[in-house]
Design a protein around this motif. Structure first.
Motif, mmCIF file in Angstrom:
data_model
loop_
_atom_site.group_PDB
_atom_site.id
_atom_site.type_symbol
_atom_site.label_atom_id
_atom_site.label_comp_id
_atom_site.label_asym_id
_atom_site.label_seq_id
_atom_site.Cartn_x
_atom_site.Cartn_y
_atom_site.Cartn_z
ATOM 1 N N ARG A 12 0.833 -1.207 0.000
ATOM 2 C CA ARG A 12 0.000 0.000 0.000
ATOM 3 C C ARG A 12 0.865 1.254 0.000
ATOM 4 N NH1 ARG A 12 -3.375 -2.119 5.089
ATOM 5 N NH2 ARG A 12 -1.201 -2.618 5.609
ATOM 6 N N ASP A 13 1.929 1.236 0.800
ATOM 7 C CA ASP A 13 2.836 2.386 0.832
ATOM 8 C C ASP A 13 3.488 2.602 -0.525
ATOM 9 O OD1 ASP A 13 2.270 2.539 3.534
ATOM 10 O OD2 ASP A 13 4.123 1.528 4.159
ATOM 11 N N ALA B 172 1.254 4.070 -3.201
ATOM 12 C CA ALA B 172 0.952 5.484 -2.959
ATOM 13 C C ALA B 172 2.042 6.415 -3.487
ATOM 14 C CB ALA B 172 0.747 5.721 -1.458
ATOM 15 N N ILE B 173 3.273 5.908 -3.628
ATOM 16 C CA ILE B 173 4.381 6.794 -4.022
ATOM 17 C C ILE B 173 5.044 6.394 -5.334
ATOM 18 C CG2 ILE B 173 4.883 7.406 -1.615
ATOM 19 C CD1 ILE B 173 7.296 5.457 -1.759
ATOM 20 N N GLU B 174 4.503 5.359 -6.002
ATOM 21 C CA GLU B 174 5.208 4.850 -7.189
ATOM 22 C C GLU B 174 5.341 5.890 -8.299
ATOM 23 O OE1 GLU B 174 3.497 1.840 -9.636
ATOM 24 O OE2 GLU B 174 1.448 2.313 -9.042
#
Length: 394
Positions: free
Chosen positions: A282-283, A286-288
């Motif tokens: 999930r993290d 969110a930043i890919e």
């Protein structure tokens, strides 16, 4: 028997998950919870009570024995220990053992002999068994083996291509996540999916630990984890398959010890190692778009998963059903989509809307391959095994 209870225990290397089942005409789940980060300064106890409210409190647990003492005291304060019919445990490694068994001194001794094959899990699991045995000595304990599901694999799928003499010492492919896979197959049968008994199924348990299994005519024929749970897919912190030459290089040129390599491959690799940010999908999602490291970690995970589906389809001569389970498999629609993209040649297609909704069936209504999302439940498999075994004793 309606006021009797079964306690299930799922012990990890630094955690203990539990669930309490009311044991009558059927099994009804009551309290559930988890003690996390055992051995660390910030040990936490999280539980869902009977009205399904989640609560978290700090606790002290320097090891698994201390964690069991804390949990037993808490259960005792709620008048649960006195009502226990039995306690069921997930045991990560059973070697040749294939059926749930009631714990005896002889079985404990046999499991101690297996510890070298699962040094990260079995010692803690045996400590939990012993601690509960001392706390409630008159309550039978039952063990369920995570390796048992895979004991139907043909010999060609269990052999490792190393000198034959090591196989006699137990060095072979075993496979793990077996309780999860047992549940998924039971669910397919309950749902009336004909592939559960006479077809070709690929089960994808994708979470912080990730693996797949190929099941033909109801029997496992291959799986991605091998001698240890470290093999196969890249995972949250585990490397997955790795060229053995990397080990020699890091020892010779980086001064790494075997224990340091083990720590790196288990705790510092996978999504965490590649992203240098997080082991949580999930993290990373969110930043890919702004972090190439996160994007590459996700891409590698999906690429390896896609390759594995293709290889299992080859081993089985095709595929009838694909099942996604585990925290990532059940909830990350983007990951399922990326894994399945370009697999149309196998008959695998997704319905975009249903996939986005995490629907139970995410393939089109008319499709060669049924693609399902099934939330897995290892604890109910343990509870069912305990109920069946303890009932048969009376």
């Amino acid at each position: 028997m309606s006021n009797r209870r079964i306690l299930t225990i799922n012990g990890g290397s630094s955690s203990i998950k539990f669930a309490v089942y009311h044991f009558g005409h059927s099994l009804q789940r009551g309290l559930t919870g988890k003690i996390d980060r055992i051995g660390f300064a910030s040990t936490q106890f999280t539980f869902n009570d009977d009205v399904n409210e989640t609560k978290t409190v700090d606790c002290t647990a320097s090891d698994h024995v201390a964690a069991v003492e804390f949990l037993a005291d808490w259960l005792d304060s709620r008048k649960i220990l006195a009502d226990l019919t039995a306690i069921g445990h997930r045991i990560v490694h059973g070697m040749h053992l294939t059926q749930p068994q009631i714990v005896t001194p002889a079985l404990i001794e046999e499991l101690h002999q297996v510890c070298p094959y699962a040094p990260d899990h079995l010692p803690g699991e045996l400590a939990i068994l012993k601690a509960f045995g001392q706390r409630v000595p008159n309550v039978p304990q039952v063990v369920c083996f995570d390796t048992a599901f895979h004991r139907t694999m043909p010999r060609v799928a269990t052999q490792l291509p190393i000198p034959r003499r090591y196989e006699a010492k137990g060095v072979q492919r075993y496979g793990f996540h077996g309780l999860s896979y047992s549940y998924l197959m039971q669910e397919l049968r309950r749902l009336g999916d004909p592939s559960a008994t006479s077809g070709r199924v690929i089960l994808a348990h994708l979470g912080n630990g990730a693996s797949m299994a190929a099941v033909r005519d109801g029997k496992c024929i291959d799986t991605s984890m091998a001698f240890t749970p470290l093999a196969g897919l890249p995972m949250g912190t585990r490397s997955g398959d790795l060229d053995p030459g990397v080990f020699r290089y890091l020892i010779q040129h980086e001064g790494m010890t075997p224990d340091q390599f083990h720590q790196m491959a288990n705790e510092e690799s996978g999504l965490l190692g590649l992203s240098e940010t997080s082991s949580d999908m999930r993290d990373l999602l969110a930043i890919e778009s702004t972090d190439i490291r996160a994007a590459e970690a996700i891409e590698l995970f999906c690429y390896q998963a896609k390759k594995l589906i293709g290889s299992y389809a080859a081993a089985m001569g095709g595929i009838d059903t694909l099942v996604f389970a585990g925290g990532v498999g059940e909830n990350a629609a983007q990951i399922r989509d990326r894994i399945c993209k370009s697999l149309q040649f196998l008959g695998i297609e997704l319905n975009e809307k249903r996939n986005a909704e995490n629907a139970p069936v995410i393939s089109p209504m008319v499709s060669r391959v049924g693609v399902r999302v099934i939330p897995t439940d290892e604890e109910i498999i343990i509870a069912r095994s305990v109920a069946q075994l303890t009932e048969s004793q009376h």
